[in-house]
Write a protein that holds these residues in place. Structure first.
Motif, short mmCIF file in Angstrom:
data_model
loop_
_atom_site.label_atom_id
_atom_site.label_comp_id
_atom_site.label_asym_id
_atom_site.label_seq_id
_atom_site.Cartn_x
_atom_site.Cartn_y
_atom_site.Cartn_z
N PRO A 1 142.05 -3.92 103.90
CA PRO A 1 142.15 -3.72 105.34
C PRO A 1 143.42 -3.00 105.78
CG PRO A 1 142.78 -5.95 104.80
CD PRO A 1 142.41 -5.28 103.51
N LYS A 2 143.38 -2.54 107.05
CA LYS A 2 144.53 -1.98 107.75
C LYS A 2 145.21 -0.85 106.99
CE LYS A 2 145.41 -6.01 110.62
NZ LYS A 2 146.38 -6.97 111.15
N ASN A 3 144.41 0.17 106.70
CA ASN A 3 144.94 1.39 106.09
C ASN A 3 144.72 2.56 107.04
OD1 ASN A 3 145.77 0.90 103.09
ND2 ASN A 3 143.90 -0.30 103.37
N ILE A 4 145.37 3.69 106.76
CA ILE A 4 145.19 4.88 107.58
C ILE A 4 144.05 5.71 107.01
CG2 ILE A 4 147.60 4.90 108.32
CD1 ILE A 4 148.13 7.10 106.33
N LYS A 5 143.46 6.54 107.86
CA LYS A 5 142.25 7.28 107.50
C LYS A 5 142.48 8.20 106.30
CE LYS A 5 138.63 10.16 109.56
NZ LYS A 5 138.60 11.20 108.50
N SER A 6 143.61 8.90 106.28
CA SER A 6 143.86 9.85 105.19
C SER A 6 143.93 9.15 103.83
CB SER A 6 145.16 10.62 105.45
OG SER A 6 146.27 9.73 105.56
N ASP A 7 144.53 7.96 103.79
CA ASP A 7 144.60 7.21 102.53
C ASP A 7 143.21 6.79 102.07
OD1 ASP A 7 147.31 7.50 102.52
OD2 ASP A 7 147.78 5.46 103.19
N ILE A 8 142.41 6.26 103.00
CA ILE A 8 141.06 5.82 102.65
C ILE A 8 140.22 7.00 102.17
CG2 ILE A 8 138.93 4.82 103.54
CD1 ILE A 8 141.00 2.73 103.34
N ASP A 9 140.29 8.11 102.89
CA ASP A 9 139.50 9.29 102.51
C ASP A 9 139.91 9.80 101.13
OD1 ASP A 9 138.08 9.20 104.85
OD2 ASP A 9 139.33 10.66 105.90
N GLY A 10 141.22 9.81 100.86
CA GLY A 10 141.70 10.27 99.56
C GLY A 10 141.19 9.38 98.44
N ILE A 11 141.23 8.08 98.64
CA ILE A 11 140.74 7.14 97.63
C ILE A 11 139.25 7.32 97.40
CG2 ILE A 11 140.31 4.68 97.17
CD1 ILE A 11 143.18 5.36 96.69
N MET A 12 138.48 7.43 98.49
CA MET A 12 137.02 7.56 98.36
C MET A 12 136.65 8.87 97.66
SD MET A 12 135.72 6.04 102.05
CE MET A 12 134.00 6.40 101.67
N ASP A 13 137.32 9.96 98.01
CA ASP A 13 137.02 11.24 97.37
C ASP A 13 137.32 11.20 95.88
OD1 ASP A 13 136.24 12.26 99.80
OD2 ASP A 13 138.16 13.25 100.22
N TYR A 14 138.45 10.60 95.53
CA TYR A 14 138.82 10.55 94.11
C TYR A 14 137.85 9.68 93.32
CZ TYR A 14 141.82 10.76 90.01
OH TYR A 14 142.29 11.00 88.76
N LEU A 15 137.49 8.52 93.88
CA LEU A 15 136.56 7.62 93.18
C LEU A 15 135.20 8.28 93.02
CD1 LEU A 15 137.41 4.14 94.79
CD2 LEU A 15 137.96 4.92 92.48
N TRP B 1 129.50 1.02 95.02
CA TRP B 1 129.37 1.50 96.41
C TRP B 1 130.73 1.43 97.08
CZ3 TRP B 1 126.65 -1.77 100.76
CH2 TRP B 1 126.45 -0.96 101.89
N ILE B 2 131.07 2.48 97.84
CA ILE B 2 132.30 2.48 98.63
C ILE B 2 132.00 3.01 100.03
CG2 ILE B 2 133.94 2.72 96.71
CD1 ILE B 2 133.98 5.73 97.20
N TYR B 3 132.64 2.40 101.02
CA TYR B 3 132.52 2.91 102.38
C TYR B 3 133.70 2.40 103.19
CZ TYR B 3 130.59 -1.72 103.54
OH TYR B 3 130.41 -3.07 103.71
N LYS B 4 133.93 3.02 104.35
CA LYS B 4 135.05 2.63 105.20
C LYS B 4 134.53 2.15 106.54
CE LYS B 4 135.74 7.36 106.91
NZ LYS B 4 136.61 8.53 106.91
N TYR B 5 135.38 1.33 107.19
CA TYR B 5 135.03 0.77 108.50
C TYR B 5 136.27 0.84 109.38
CZ TYR B 5 133.47 -2.58 112.04
OH TYR B 5 133.12 -3.19 113.22
N HIS C 1 130.40 9.68 89.36
CA HIS C 1 129.38 10.32 90.20
C HIS C 1 128.25 9.36 90.55
CE1 HIS C 1 131.24 14.26 89.87
NE2 HIS C 1 131.35 14.09 88.55
N ASP C 2 128.20 8.21 89.91
CA ASP C 2 127.15 7.23 90.22
C ASP C 2 127.49 6.37 91.43
OD1 ASP C 2 125.59 8.07 88.07
OD2 ASP C 2 126.60 6.70 86.68
N ILE C 3 128.70 6.49 91.93
CA ILE C 3 129.12 5.67 93.08
C ILE C 3 128.41 6.15 94.34
CG2 ILE C 3 131.06 5.05 94.57
CD1 ILE C 3 132.89 5.21 92.17
N LEU C 4 127.87 5.20 95.09
CA LEU C 4 127.27 5.50 96.39
C LEU C 4 128.38 5.53 97.43
CD1 LEU C 4 124.21 3.07 96.16
CD2 LEU C 4 124.22 5.54 95.75
#
Length: 347
Positions: A293-307, A259-263, A312-315
């Motif tokens: 913690p303490k990352n910028i939105k574009s970095d987090i989104d890029g990591i989540m999209d790639y993972l 599972w991955i998510y951002k806050y 494909h089983d990642i929530l």
């Protein structure tokens, strides 16, 4: 690419080097306190007999805590009280040909026994104690003596057992020892992890997925040669997600991520808003949790999209549905169910 060579190992060493400062500073503070105050004598008091000890010399040498072998103590009839509770009983005895007032705990003197033949007591040496002076003043009045006369007869030094064994003193000793040991252990552990990064907690957490040393070596090699995605302190290789920030180091196989998510967090002071930072949360198998913690939105989104694309089983994303799925996958309440089942059978 040269900067990625052994980056994980270097990051682990840097992380634990930074964690050395706090316990070292705290240990130095404790050592300074031990020089200012008689901490060592408090923790490890020496034993002195009444015939060979000089309270004057001990006090001047700042050895105000000690153990004393005393004999022939006589109750004065006076007690010391604190908040309507009897704190101690005043006795007098001869120490090295000098009459000395001794304040004993109620349990030590059996609630004010008339006389005590022999006694070993841990006490604190007090000089010209106001309480002892008041005691001698009252005693002089009872005996029809002059205050100057009794003061010249009795030593200016007193021994107080409650001051050496009371709650405040024991609490200070306990916290001093606990914090001292805690600081030493932290320093030793950090030094071990700096010298042997493979033994560090971030690497040992990968034991759930294989041999930590082999996983570290493979992750280092992939990061140095085939990084798929890289931000300032987060990396994705062919098989691993890697974090190397000042907040921690993490290695987790991509196929183990559940599972991955951002806050998001708003940073502000009073009414002024400074910025928004994002924290990436990763839940992996075997109850492995990672927080970036303490990352910028574009970095987090890029990591989540790639993972999400790599596995494909990642929530993806925080929702109650995903939380319940992860709870079921992790079998978080297995122990509770076993205990409940066991208790039901017993009943």
């Amino acid at each position: 690419m040269d900067s990625l060579e052994h980056l994980i190992t270097r990051s682990i060493k840097t992380y634990y080097k930074n964690r050395l400062y706090a316990p070292i500073i705290f240990l130095v503070i404790l050592l300074v306190l031990s020089f200012i105050f008689p901490v060592w004598h408090m923790l490890f008091p020496k034993t002195y007999s009444e015939d060979s000890v000089s309270l004057h010399d001990l006090y001047n040498d700042k050895e105000t805590y000690a153990k004393f072998d005393l004999s022939n103590l006589y109750f004065t009839g006076y007690t010391s009280k604190w908040l309507d509770n009897t704190r101690g009983y005043y006795y007098y005895t001869m120490i090295n040909s000098e009459c000395v007032i001794v304040l004993l705990d109620p349990d030590t003197c059996e609630q004010g026994a008339p006389n005590i033949d022999e006694l070993k007591v841990t006490g604190k040496i007090l000089y010209e104690s106001q309480a002892a002076r008041t005691l001698l003043s009252n005693l002089a009045h009872d005996l029809n003596w002059s205050e100057e006369g009794i003061l010249s007869t009795v030593s200016s030094y007193t021994i107080s057992e409650p001051d050496a064994t009371g709650f405040v003193t024991r609490a200070f000793e306990l916290f001093f020892v606990i914090f001292g040991i805690y600081s030493l252990i932290n320093i030793i552990v950090c030094c071990v992890f700096i010298v042997f990064p493979v033994l560090s907690i971030p690497v040992q957490k990968t034991r759930a997925y294989g041999k930590p040393a082999e996983i570290l070596a493979e992750a280092e090699e992939e990061l140095a040669t085939l990084p798929q995605l890289a931000t300032e302190d987060m990396f994705i290789t062919e098989h691993y997600f890697i974090e190397t920030s000042s907040y921690g180091v993490a290695i987790v196989p991509i196929d183990a991520i559940i599972w991955i998510y951002k806050y998001s967090t708003m940073h502000k002071f009073l009414w002024h808003h400074f910025s928004i930072t994002y924290t990436l949360y990763i839940t992996a198998g075997k109850r492995h949790y990672i927080k970036c913690p303490k990352n910028i939105k574009s970095d987090i989104d890029g990591i989540m999209d790639y993972l999400a694309e790599a596995n494909h089983d990642i929530l993806v994303g925080f929702s109650e549905e995903n939380r319940l799925k992860v709870e079921e996958i992790q079998n978080d309440f297995a122990i509770v169910r076993k205990i409940t089942s066991f208790l039901s059978q017993r009943v």
